[in-house]
Design an enzyme around this catalytic site. Structure first.
Site, PDB file in Angstrom:
ATOM      1  N   HIS A  90     -11.216  37.899 -63.561  1.00  0.00           N
ATOM      2  CA  HIS A  90     -10.595  38.817 -62.611  1.00  0.00           C
ATOM      3  C   HIS A  90      -9.094  38.612 -62.555  1.00  0.00           C
ATOM      4  O   HIS A  90      -8.622  37.497 -62.464  1.00  0.00           O
ATOM      5  CB  HIS A  90     -11.202  38.566 -61.225  1.00  0.00           C
ATOM      6  CG  HIS A  90     -10.711  39.482 -60.161  1.00  0.00           C
ATOM      7  ND1 HIS A  90     -11.058  40.805 -60.104  1.00  0.00           N
ATOM      8  CD2 HIS A  90      -9.901  39.264 -59.089  1.00  0.00           C
ATOM      9  CE1 HIS A  90     -10.492  41.373 -59.040  1.00  0.00           C
ATOM     10  NE2 HIS A  90      -9.780  40.456 -58.412  1.00  0.00           N
ATOM     11  N   GLU A 118     -15.662  39.337 -64.264  1.00  0.00           N
ATOM     12  CA  GLU A 118     -15.099  39.453 -62.925  1.00  0.00           C
ATOM     13  C   GLU A 118     -15.593  38.358 -61.976  1.00  0.00           C
ATOM     14  O   GLU A 118     -14.889  37.968 -61.048  1.00  0.00           O
ATOM     15  CB  GLU A 118     -15.449  40.822 -62.333  1.00  0.00           C
ATOM     16  CG  GLU A 118     -14.795  42.008 -63.018  1.00  0.00           C
ATOM     17  CD  GLU A 118     -13.356  42.209 -62.599  1.00  0.00           C
ATOM     18  OE1 GLU A 118     -12.830  41.385 -61.824  1.00  0.00           O
ATOM     19  OE2 GLU A 118     -12.747  43.207 -63.050  1.00  0.00           O
ATOM     20  N   SER A 156      -7.989  45.210 -57.757  1.00  0.00           N
ATOM     21  CA  SER A 156      -8.830  44.399 -56.885  1.00  0.00           C
ATOM     22  C   SER A 156      -8.924  45.027 -55.498  1.00  0.00           C
ATOM     23  O   SER A 156      -9.369  46.165 -55.365  1.00  0.00           O
ATOM     24  CB  SER A 156      -8.288  42.964 -56.841  1.00  0.00           C
ATOM     25  OG  SER A 156      -9.201  42.094 -56.225  1.00  0.00           O
TER      26      SER A 156
END
Length: 554
Positions: free
Chosen positions: A476, A366, A240
């Site tokens: 995510h 995501e 991330s």
């Protein structure tokens, strides 16, 4: 009704796996001698369990307080004396997350996960720039082991090293006879690390979180030999915000890594469509106002001197990734003229990229987690206004028409992908989730790979695991469990750190990604855990998203 426990299970599993200390396989009854390492004139005393030795909480920079607050990090003075290195250092100050306005089970789930996650990061303090080194037991100077340097994620707003125990990965590397060293560092997040305005630009103090990371990488070059590491064999690895950080290190300095790293392993993060640091002026001005610095001759110096509790209250009032504007973050790396001289995706187009082997992968869904804050957007007109106002204020009507046609409100076309009419908790949720996930993650990844695959070895993956998670799908951060939880990515990472190639005898073959054959290692649920697929989904949509992001960086 969905159970809270079921909805939270993937994140809770991940949090449990990341937070759990690495334990030996069998009880150790004898008293062990604590591992030691000499740095400068100091002896650092760590902790070991017979498999892995850990040296924790080693400061690599002076405390960023006083005039060092909102300033470039300064390296620590030479070490001396005897120092205990048996506990993680405090995380840097965190930004409070404003949870989206949800109802029922979704509200309870979000609160449980987020507050549970934040509680694991504590304690935090301004004096936070420390790092951790974990090595196989018995490793000594001269062994020249390769090194993986982990950079945590958290939307550039939260995060710390104490929830990511790399001991299990180090232990696995020894079992594979491919031993490696794990390093992780704290860096400043939120406004503390990514303050943005014309004042910040003029002072040359932008992107401080990235500068913290860079200083930690320089520390590795200086000291890792004392732990048995090889400074010429460093792989930077993150997820991330950590992966985005790595991509930005790759495009900074004209693409010259300055010997700080030879490979990169990125999970859910690529060069992103960020613009000039002055785009953050509104949030900076709000911070100045809320801290009583508006009338100061030098507002930046006033922010350095203001009481920390007052500063933190103002920072906590900033929009977060759970606010309505979602992935248009308030505090994020931006073009400062020093670390980043142009928008990062433009630097990629210009060829300003470190020519090193790299891995870049994403989760399939995501955008879902970040689209829970826009559930009040329920009409086509509302979606149009939301995307224009938040992400593309300068886009033409024709461009918006095309974008919305490529990301229709049809539930079967949205994210979580491949779930048909299910998970459409509002008429626009899956559409917005698809757009956000591509803009910041999957389209950005494909663009980066397609730009670089002809010039250097690259590999890519797509994680479709946890697809059954209601509303969120393969969301995510779920891929992190695959590496810290002992999945296939653990071995792929170890192989890559050792050989700059993820392939090895313990895992399925992973083909290199090329422009002509853009192949993905795809991680699946069920009895067939991996499959090679082609990176050609949503081709027209992603191409247009990149066209817009190059034209209108955030």
């Amino acid at each position: 009704m969905l159970s809270i426990r079921f909805l939270c299970l993937p994140l809770l599993l991940a949090a449990t796996a990341l937070a759990a200390p690495t334990a030996p396989d069998t009880p150790v009854l004898e008293k062990r001698t604590s591992p030691k390492v000499t740095l400068d004139k100091a002896t650092f005393v760590g902790t070991g369990d017979g498999s892995v030795n850990k040296f924790l909480g080693i400061p690599f920079a002076k405390a960023p307080v006083g005039n060092l607050r909102f300033n470039l990090p300064a390296a620590v003075d030479p070490y001396n004396g005897t120092q205990t290195a048996t506990a993680f250092g405090p995380a840097c100050p965190q930004q409070a997350l404003s949870l989206p306005v949800l109802s029922g089970v979704l509200s309870d789930a979000a609160d449980t996960v987020v507050n549970g996650f934040l509680s694991l990061i504590e304690p935090s303090a301004e004096d936070c720039l420390s790092l951790n080194v974990m090595v196989p037991d018995g490793t000594k100077a001269g062994d020249n082991l390769p090194v993986a340097v982990w950079i945590f994620g958290g939307g550039f707003e939260i995060g710390g090293t104490n929830i990511y125990d790399g001991g299990g990965i180090v232990k696995r590397s020894a079992a594979m006879k491919s031993p490696m060293i794990f390093v992780s560092m704290n860096y400043r997040v939120s406004a503390y690390g990514f303050l943005a305005s014309k004042e910040v630009k003029a002072a040359g103090v932008g992107n401080l979180g990235l500068q913290d990371q860079r200083l930690a990488l320089q520390w590795v070059q200086k000291y890792i030999t004392q732990f048995g590491g090889d400074p010429s064999k460093v792989t930077i690895w993150g997820e991330s915000a950590g992966a985005i950080s790595i991509a930005l290190h790759m495009v900074s300095n004209g693409g010259d890594p300055q010997g700080l790293f030879r490979g990169a392993f990125m999970e859910s993060g690529s060069p992103i469509p960020v613009g000039d640091i002055e785009h953050g002026q509104g949030d900076y001005d709000a911070l100045v106002s809320q801290t009583g610095c508006t009338g100061a001759a030098d507002t930046l110096q006033c922010l350095r001197e203001v009481d920390f509790s007052k500063l933190k209250k103002a920072v906590d009032a900033s929009p977060s990734f759970f606010s309505f504007q979602a992935l248009k973050l308030a505090w994020i790396p931006r073009v400062d003229g020093v670390f980043l001289t142009q928008p990062s995706q433009q630097l990629v187009v210009n060829g300003s990229v470190a020519k090193i082997p790299f891995v870049s992968g994403d989760c399939e869904d995501e955008g879902t987690l970040f689209s829970l804050s826009s559930l009040n957007v329920t009409t086509d007109a509302g979606a149009r206004s939301y995307i224009k106002d938040v992400f593309t204020p300068n886009a033409t009507d024709a461009e918006l028409d095309k974008l919305l046609s490529l990301y229709p409100s049809t539930p079967s076309a949205g994210s979580p992908f491949g779930t048909g009419a299910f998970n459409a908790i509002t008429p626009q949720f899956k559409r917005i989730a698809a757009f956000q996930g591509d803009l910041v993650f999957n389209a950005a990844r494909r663009f980066f790979l397609q730009q670089r695959a002809a010039d250097q070895p690259v590999y890519s993956f797509l994680s479709k695991r946890f697809k059954v998670t209601p509303v969120l799908g393969a969301f995510h951060v779920t891929d992190v469990l695959n590496v810290f939880g002992g999945g296939e990515l653990t071995d792929y990472l170890i192989n890559f750190t050792n050989n700059l190639d993820p392939n090895g005898p313990t895992v399925p073959a992973w083909p290199q990604y090329t422009v002509a054959q853009p192949q993905l290692m795809t991680f699946l649920d069920g009895f067939t855990p991996t499959k090679i697929t082609t990176d050609d989904f949503r081709k027209d949509a992603m191409s247009f998203v990149i066209e817009l992001s190059l034209k209108y960086p955030l």
